[in-house]
Write a protein that holds these residues in place. Sequence first.
Motif: not given
Length: 150
Positions: A2-24
């Motif tokens: 498994t190619r785990w996400l880096t800390k930076e990638q994980q932070a971007h991923w979580r920001s994307w989830l929060t922003a997309s759900k929150g905006l909708t």
Amino acid sequence: MTRWLTKEQQAHWRSWLTASKGLTDQLSRELQEQHGLTITDYEILVRLSESENNSIRMSDLATKTLLSRSRLSHQVDRMESAGLIERQTCADDRRGQLAVLTKVGTKALVAAAPDHVMGVRKHLVDLLSDEEFQALGSAAKKIANHLDGL
């Protein structure tokens, strides 16, 4: 392996989830409070208004809105009860049904559109520079095209 996400990638991923759900959620809340429409109601009204004869086959509408046929059927039932749309039998295929925008649906869309656009601007477009918004659009299109191909 498994190619785990880096800390930076994980932070971007979580920001994307929060922003997309929150905006909708925010845009849907605004449409509901101001016009009694859900974001799904609004999307269906827009798609119908932009289509030939203000109608779309139910199966095509399910695909375009990313809804299961069952979920779309329940949504259309509710919207039909509110007078926003109506079902009609397809002229070229008696087994198929069309969702058709009504005059009431058109009036609801025309009333809601300025407030919805204002919300999209306030909560997304105006927060980003032109370059950031263009990059977001390009990235979203790339993801959508990938998922379309699956």
